[in-house]
Design a protein around this motif. Sequence first.
Motif, PDB file in Angstrom:
ATOM      1  N   TYR A  34     -66.610 -98.328  38.409  1.00 21.94           N
ATOM      2  CA  TYR A  34     -66.985 -99.389  37.472  1.00 21.94           C
ATOM      3  C   TYR A  34     -68.192-100.112  38.048  1.00 21.94           C
ATOM      4  O   TYR A  34     -68.116-100.709  39.126  1.00 21.94           O
ATOM      5  CB  TYR A  34     -65.794-100.320  37.226  1.00 21.94           C
ATOM      6  N   ALA A  35     -69.310-100.011  37.335  1.00 19.57           N
ATOM      7  CA  ALA A  35     -70.593-100.473  37.860  1.00 19.57           C
ATOM      8  C   ALA A  35     -71.051-101.719  37.108  1.00 19.57           C
ATOM      9  O   ALA A  35     -71.021-101.754  35.880  1.00 19.57           O
ATOM     10  CB  ALA A  35     -71.636 -99.365  37.731  1.00 19.57           C
ATOM     11  N   ARG A  36     -71.482-102.727  37.859  1.00 21.34           N
ATOM     12  CA  ARG A  36     -71.983-103.954  37.244  1.00 21.34           C
ATOM     13  C   ARG A  36     -73.248-104.411  37.962  1.00 21.34           C
ATOM     14  O   ARG A  36     -73.444-104.130  39.154  1.00 21.34           O
ATOM     15  CB  ARG A  36     -70.931-105.065  37.226  1.00 21.34           C
ATOM     16  N   PHE A  37     -74.061-105.145  37.218  1.00 24.86           N
ATOM     17  CA  PHE A  37     -75.333-105.657  37.732  1.00 24.86           C
ATOM     18  C   PHE A  37     -75.290-107.175  37.703  1.00 24.86           C
ATOM     19  O   PHE A  37     -74.896-107.784  36.706  1.00 24.86           O
ATOM     20  CB  PHE A  37     -76.482-105.162  36.855  1.00 24.86           C
ATOM     21  N   ALA A  52     -77.481-104.709  47.797  1.00 23.15           N
ATOM     22  CA  ALA A  52     -78.423-105.807  47.557  1.00 23.15           C
ATOM     23  C   ALA A  52     -79.848-105.290  47.568  1.00 23.15           C
ATOM     24  O   ALA A  52     -80.275-104.613  48.515  1.00 23.15           O
ATOM     25  CB  ALA A  52     -78.253-106.889  48.614  1.00 23.15           C
ATOM     26  N   LEU A  53     -80.594-105.616  46.503  1.00 25.56           N
ATOM     27  CA  LEU A  53     -82.007-105.290  46.410  1.00 25.56           C
ATOM     28  C   LEU A  53     -82.817-106.577  46.513  1.00 25.56           C
ATOM     29  O   LEU A  53     -82.526-107.563  45.837  1.00 25.56           O
ATOM     30  CB  LEU A  53     -82.323-104.599  45.084  1.00 25.56           C
ATOM     31  N   HIS A  54     -83.822-106.558  47.384  1.00 21.07           N
ATOM     32  CA  HIS A  54     -84.738-107.692  47.526  1.00 21.07           C
ATOM     33  C   HIS A  54     -86.147-107.182  47.312  1.00 21.07           C
ATOM     34  O   HIS A  54     -86.592-106.253  48.011  1.00 21.07           O
ATOM     35  CB  HIS A  54     -84.590-108.323  48.908  1.00 21.07           C
ATOM     36  N   LEU A  56     -75.946-104.585  42.908  1.00 16.25           N
ATOM     37  CA  LEU A  56     -75.338-103.446  42.218  1.00 16.25           C
ATOM     38  C   LEU A  56     -73.955-103.230  42.822  1.00 16.25           C
ATOM     39  O   LEU A  56     -73.840-102.881  44.002  1.00 16.25           O
ATOM     40  CB  LEU A  56     -76.190-102.188  42.402  1.00 16.25           C
ATOM     41  N   THR A  57     -72.911-103.457  42.028  1.00 15.14           N
ATOM     42  CA  THR A  57     -71.543-103.366  42.544  1.00 15.14           C
ATOM     43  C   THR A  57     -70.815-102.201  41.900  1.00 15.14           C
ATOM     44  O   THR A  57     -70.861-102.009  40.681  1.00 15.14           O
ATOM     45  CB  THR A  57     -70.767-104.663  42.282  1.00 15.14           C
ATOM     46  N   HIS A 111     -78.930 -95.721  42.391  1.00 15.76           N
ATOM     47  CA  HIS A 111     -78.436 -96.113  43.720  1.00 15.76           C
ATOM     48  C   HIS A 111     -76.948 -95.850  43.926  1.00 15.76           C
ATOM     49  O   HIS A 111     -76.408 -96.237  44.967  1.00 15.76           O
ATOM     50  CB  HIS A 111     -78.710 -97.606  43.946  1.00 15.76           C
ATOM     51  N   ARG A 112     -76.292 -95.198  42.972  1.00 16.24           N
ATOM     52  CA  ARG A 112     -74.851 -95.063  43.109  1.00 16.24           C
ATOM     53  C   ARG A 112     -74.496 -94.327  44.395  1.00 16.24           C
ATOM     54  O   ARG A 112     -75.102 -93.305  44.746  1.00 16.24           O
ATOM     55  CB  ARG A 112     -74.240 -94.379  41.888  1.00 16.24           C
TER      56      ARG A 112
END
Length: 369
Positions: free
Chosen positions: A120-123, A184-186, A140-141, A54-55
């Motif tokens: 910089y990717a964080r979950f 945001a994933l739902h 996903l940020t 998803h980047r």
Amino acid sequence: MLRLLLLCCVLVANACWAEEGENTFRVLFEEWYRDNPPATTVPGEREQALLERHRPRFYLAEDQTRFIDFYADYIGSGTLDTETQQFDAVDAALLNRHKMDVDARFVHAPSAPTAPPVAYARFDTGSFTSAGQRFDFEFLTYNLAFAHSGLPRGLPFWQRGLAGLINGNRDWHQLDHYVAATLALHQGELIAVTLQQHNYLTTWRVPEDIQTDSGGRLQFDIAMGSNELYPHSEGRTRHPTVSFVNADNVEFVMTGENKPLFGAFDITDGTEETDYSLVFLPPSDAFYGFRGTLGADRMLPGRGGPPGADYNTLPAIKPYATAMAVGWRGETPSEARAKLQALMDGWTVHPEGIQAAIDAFVRDTNLQP
């Protein structure tokens, strides 16, 4: 002359407010960290795969300053000062050893980038409750880092002129690592994205407000000067903005009408896509949680370097699900004004205002638990 005097009065008032506000802000964040200790591990294999899939795609204007590798190109060129010692060679390990020191200050020595750009990717996960039903999300940020942040390119000419006297238009403060998109994933579906813009958050629903490309990726332009993110558009585009959004100026932010005295326009011209790689850091890393200052100390409020990237909003709004709901302003300026008036009063964030924002977001996105 009247405008110059007015600006001076505002800066003096802001300086007093900023000093008091920063102390309050840091105290609130220490309470936040106490109740929400950050993870010490990087995202797992599944989470990294989601972040890669998803980047976002990022676009800049021709010759616009690119984002950088925080450790290789920012921390790798400068000095770290503590109460007892100055370090002339700084790396990730050293910065992390001093990340809890509120008096530590890193000062960057400008230099040409040596490494390709990275995000910089964080979950993270999060949830909220509306009408007695729980909604769970995955977040996903992606944070981008710039060596410095300038002012909006579309400032009125007199404000740009005054800022230019102190070289502030292009280099207002060192380090800008708050530039971030949180997807945001739902139930496995991408339903919203929240962007950091100056000192506030803005949420777009997917696909109602912003759509993905044919490969399922979101696209963003990076504003010239200020580095803020906006949905990608063709050609040179003006985006109304303010430093802090409130009930009095939100109409301008949403529509460009009724511009306040210190309102401005960010300008994007996303003609060139930038290739980049992802870096996965534990949320406990100094990039996110450095307690001191990551930039030179300068006169005037807002010109000093920032702490870690976690310090992007008030702690009461920090939970990703809360930030997503609060960043969704609604369909009209009148609705946005009502939400903001219910949400905050100075440094006080009202729980009932947060719940009202959550309920509105669930309704307007037609979410199902």
